[in-house]
Scaffold this motif. Structure first.
Motif, mmCIF file in Angstrom:
data_model
loop_
_atom_site.group_PDB
_atom_site.id
_atom_site.type_symbol
_atom_site.label_atom_id
_atom_site.label_comp_id
_atom_site.label_asym_id
_atom_site.label_seq_id
_atom_site.Cartn_x
_atom_site.Cartn_y
_atom_site.Cartn_z
ATOM 1 N N ILE A 2 17.763 4.720 -4.306
ATOM 2 C CA ILE A 2 18.572 5.751 -4.160
ATOM 3 C C ILE A 2 17.687 6.883 -3.396
ATOM 4 O O ILE A 2 18.086 7.753 -3.012
ATOM 5 N N ASP A 3 16.213 6.626 -3.795
ATOM 6 C CA ASP A 3 15.367 7.478 -3.318
ATOM 7 C C ASP A 3 13.999 6.852 -3.346
ATOM 8 O O ASP A 3 13.705 5.750 -3.781
ATOM 9 N N LEU A 4 12.844 7.736 -2.704
ATOM 10 C CA LEU A 4 11.708 7.348 -2.552
ATOM 11 C C LEU A 4 10.796 7.000 -3.856
ATOM 12 O O LEU A 4 9.858 6.339 -3.910
ATOM 13 N N LYS A 5 11.334 7.761 -5.149
ATOM 14 C CA LYS A 5 10.879 7.414 -6.217
ATOM 15 C C LYS A 5 10.889 6.168 -6.790
ATOM 16 O O LYS A 5 10.054 5.565 -7.310
ATOM 17 N N GLU A 6 12.087 5.429 -6.356
ATOM 18 C CA GLU A 6 12.584 4.092 -6.645
ATOM 19 C C GLU A 6 11.604 3.030 -6.028
ATOM 20 O O GLU A 6 11.112 2.109 -6.334
ATOM 21 N N ALA A 7 11.530 3.603 -4.839
ATOM 22 C CA ALA A 7 10.515 2.741 -3.897
ATOM 23 C C ALA A 7 9.140 2.724 -4.642
ATOM 24 O O ALA A 7 8.448 1.683 -4.514
ATOM 25 N N ARG A 8 8.737 4.018 -5.181
ATOM 26 C CA ARG A 8 7.374 3.839 -5.665
ATOM 27 C C ARG A 8 7.440 3.075 -6.695
ATOM 28 O O ARG A 8 6.312 2.280 -7.223
ATOM 29 N N GLN A 9 8.405 2.996 -7.479
ATOM 30 C CA GLN A 9 8.304 1.966 -8.656
ATOM 31 C C GLN A 9 8.357 0.603 -8.256
ATOM 32 O O GLN A 9 7.503 -0.211 -8.951
ATOM 33 N N GLU A 10 8.931 0.192 -7.076
ATOM 34 C CA GLU A 10 8.686 -1.132 -6.506
ATOM 35 C C GLU A 10 7.277 -1.438 -6.326
ATOM 36 O O GLU A 10 6.898 -2.499 -6.379
ATOM 37 N N LEU A 11 6.673 -0.440 -5.621
ATOM 38 C CA LEU A 11 5.178 -0.608 -5.155
ATOM 39 C C LEU A 11 4.371 -0.762 -6.208
ATOM 40 O O LEU A 11 3.586 -1.736 -6.488
ATOM 41 N N ASN A 12 4.764 0.024 -7.507
ATOM 42 C CA ASN A 12 4.121 0.018 -8.599
ATOM 43 C C ASN A 12 4.217 -1.388 -9.528
ATOM 44 O O ASN A 12 3.319 -1.984 -9.728
ATOM 45 N N TRP A 13 5.304 -2.021 -9.213
ATOM 46 C CA TRP A 13 5.495 -3.139 -9.790
ATOM 47 C C TRP A 13 4.939 -4.406 -9.115
ATOM 48 O O TRP A 13 4.167 -5.437 -9.630
ATOM 49 N N GLU A 68 0.842 -1.135 0.088
ATOM 50 C CA GLU A 68 -0.017 0.028 -0.033
ATOM 51 C C GLU A 68 0.806 1.275 0.028
ATOM 52 O O GLU A 68 2.123 1.035 0.324
ATOM 53 N N GLU A 69 0.261 2.275 -0.252
ATOM 54 C CA GLU A 69 1.085 3.661 -0.347
ATOM 55 C C GLU A 69 1.799 3.827 1.043
ATOM 56 O O GLU A 69 3.058 4.337 0.973
ATOM 57 N N ARG A 70 1.310 3.443 2.049
ATOM 58 C CA ARG A 70 1.914 3.760 3.564
ATOM 59 C C ARG A 70 3.251 3.259 3.559
ATOM 60 O O ARG A 70 3.990 3.295 4.676
ATOM 61 N N ASP A 71 3.444 2.123 2.550
ATOM 62 C CA ASP A 71 4.621 1.289 2.657
ATOM 63 C C ASP A 71 5.949 1.812 2.012
ATOM 64 O O ASP A 71 7.022 1.087 1.954
ATOM 65 N N ILE A 72 5.875 2.881 1.117
ATOM 66 C CA ILE A 72 6.971 3.446 0.540
ATOM 67 C C ILE A 72 8.089 3.667 1.538
ATOM 68 O O ILE A 72 9.257 3.124 0.830
ATOM 69 N N ALA A 73 8.084 4.314 2.438
ATOM 70 C CA ALA A 73 9.454 4.347 3.386
ATOM 71 C C ALA A 73 9.930 3.034 3.755
ATOM 72 O O ALA A 73 11.249 2.896 3.590
ATOM 73 N N ASP A 74 9.060 2.080 4.211
ATOM 74 C CA ASP A 74 9.595 0.728 4.528
ATOM 75 C C ASP A 74 10.155 0.041 3.127
ATOM 76 O O ASP A 74 11.381 -0.755 3.407
ATOM 77 N N LEU A 75 9.572 0.111 2.162
ATOM 78 C CA LEU A 75 10.333 -0.432 0.873
ATOM 79 C C LEU A 75 11.569 0.077 0.422
ATOM 80 O O LEU A 75 12.516 -0.422 0.308
ATOM 81 N N TYR A 76 11.658 1.305 0.776
ATOM 82 C CA TYR A 76 12.942 2.359 0.642
ATOM 83 C C TYR A 76 14.039 1.753 1.560
ATOM 84 O O TYR A 76 15.014 1.102 1.217
ATOM 85 N N GLU A 77 13.570 1.486 2.595
ATOM 86 C CA GLU A 77 14.556 0.938 3.940
ATOM 87 C C GLU A 77 15.161 -0.332 3.446
ATOM 88 O O GLU A 77 16.162 -0.614 3.488
ATOM 89 N N LEU A 78 14.147 -1.155 3.123
ATOM 90 C CA LEU A 78 14.572 -2.623 2.761
ATOM 91 C C LEU A 78 15.449 -2.504 1.329
ATOM 92 O O LEU A 78 16.386 -3.185 1.448
ATOM 93 N N TYR A 79 14.767 -2.013 0.318
ATOM 94 C CA TYR A 79 15.649 -2.161 -0.922
ATOM 95 C C TYR A 79 16.872 -1.077 -1.254
ATOM 96 O O TYR A 79 17.544 -1.234 -2.279
ATOM 97 N N SER A 80 17.045 -0.213 0.033
ATOM 98 C CA SER A 80 18.198 0.569 -0.228
ATOM 99 C C SER A 80 19.230 0.057 0.389
ATOM 100 O O SER A 80 20.567 0.266 0.269
ATOM 101 N N ASP A 81 19.334 -1.357 1.105
ATOM 102 C CA ASP A 81 20.250 -1.910 1.651
ATOM 103 C C ASP A 81 20.820 -2.843 0.807
ATOM 104 O O ASP A 81 20.086 -3.928 0.194
ATOM 105 N N ALA A 82 22.357 -2.740 0.692
ATOM 106 C CA ALA A 82 22.728 -3.677 -0.428
ATOM 107 C C ALA A 82 22.949 -5.015 -0.179
ATOM 108 O O ALA A 82 22.798 -5.936 -0.982
ATOM 109 N N GLU A 83 22.960 -5.382 1.094
ATOM 110 C CA GLU A 83 22.807 -6.645 1.276
ATOM 111 C C GLU A 83 21.482 -7.498 0.919
ATOM 112 O O GLU A 83 21.560 -8.824 0.643
ATOM 113 N N VAL A 84 20.271 -6.640 1.028
ATOM 114 C CA VAL A 84 19.143 -7.512 0.535
ATOM 115 C C VAL A 84 19.072 -7.630 -1.059
ATOM 116 O O VAL A 84 18.668 -8.656 -1.272
ATOM 117 N N VAL A 85 19.675 -6.780 -1.610
ATOM 118 C CA VAL A 85 19.638 -6.726 -3.173
ATOM 119 C C VAL A 85 20.966 -7.669 -3.799
ATOM 120 O O VAL A 85 21.092 -7.750 -4.986
#
Length: 191
Positions: free
Chosen positions: A50-61, A24-41
């Motif tokens: 690198i930013d919340l815009k990319e987290a939104r792209q993940e949400l959209n996916w 959901e929309e409210r999850d963008i910050a948590d998605l950013y925190e998760l996927y900005s971690d080099a170990e996760v990816v």
């Protein structure tokens, strides 16, 4: 036979400690925190966000694969805190062949706590029981020993080595193919 899942509404699942739900929309910050971690990816084709815009792209996916009926990606929410700590789900779903691929990721602070085993179990059950899958596959970077161990623990059988199968982060990588058939899943349930 039970009615087959039809992608009309996103399925919500629960375990003792976690809620598995749609993004959901409210999850963008948590998605950013998760996927900005080099170990996760590290073992994925993704680069750290690198930013919340990319987290939104993940949400959209997440939304798009569900709408296109080619996948379901559940967020892993800690019941006690509401924190999103990872994702797990299906991608490359092919209805005609009753086949899909399992994928998952988890924040490093939660590694080696049995979390992915706990959340993957009801997702796999959903696949076989509600989606009437014949086979669930997983492709894992050959260097990702933790993921290989998880798949073995879940009951997946190793298959072929896929030499130089994907080009990720400037190099070809070897993947290992795992699978579980419906009949194998049913046997595991009775062990």
């Amino acid at each position: 036979m039970a009615v087959m899942f039809s992608f009309d509404a996103f399925p919500r699942l629960e375990t003792d400690r976690f809620i598995l739900r749609k993004t959901e929309e409210r999850d963008i910050a948590d998605l950013y925190e998760l996927y900005s971690d080099a170990e996760v990816v590290k073992y994925t084709p993704l680069h750290p966000l690198i930013d919340l815009k990319e987290a939104r792209q993940e949400l959209n996916w997440h939304v798009e694969i569900f709408e296109q009926q080619v996948g379901i990606r559940w967020l892993i929410e800690v019941k006690a805190s509401g924190k999103i700590i990872g994702t797990c789900g299906f991608l490359h779903y092919v209805k005609e062949y009753a086949r899909t691929e399992l994928g998952y990721d988890l924040a490093p602070a939660y590694w080696r706590c049995g979390i992915m085993s706990e959340v993957a179990a009801p997702i796999i059950a959903f696949g076989f029981n509600s989606m009437h899958l014949h086979c669930i596959e997983a492709k894992v970077d050959a260097a990702n020993t933790a993921s290989i161990g998880l798949l073995a623990k879940l009951g997946f059988k190793p298959g072929s080595e896929l030499k130089e199968y994907e080009f990720e982060k400037g190099q070809y990588i070897e993947l290992l193919h795992f699978s579980m058939l419906r009949k194998e899943y049913r046997q595991l349930r009775f062990l």
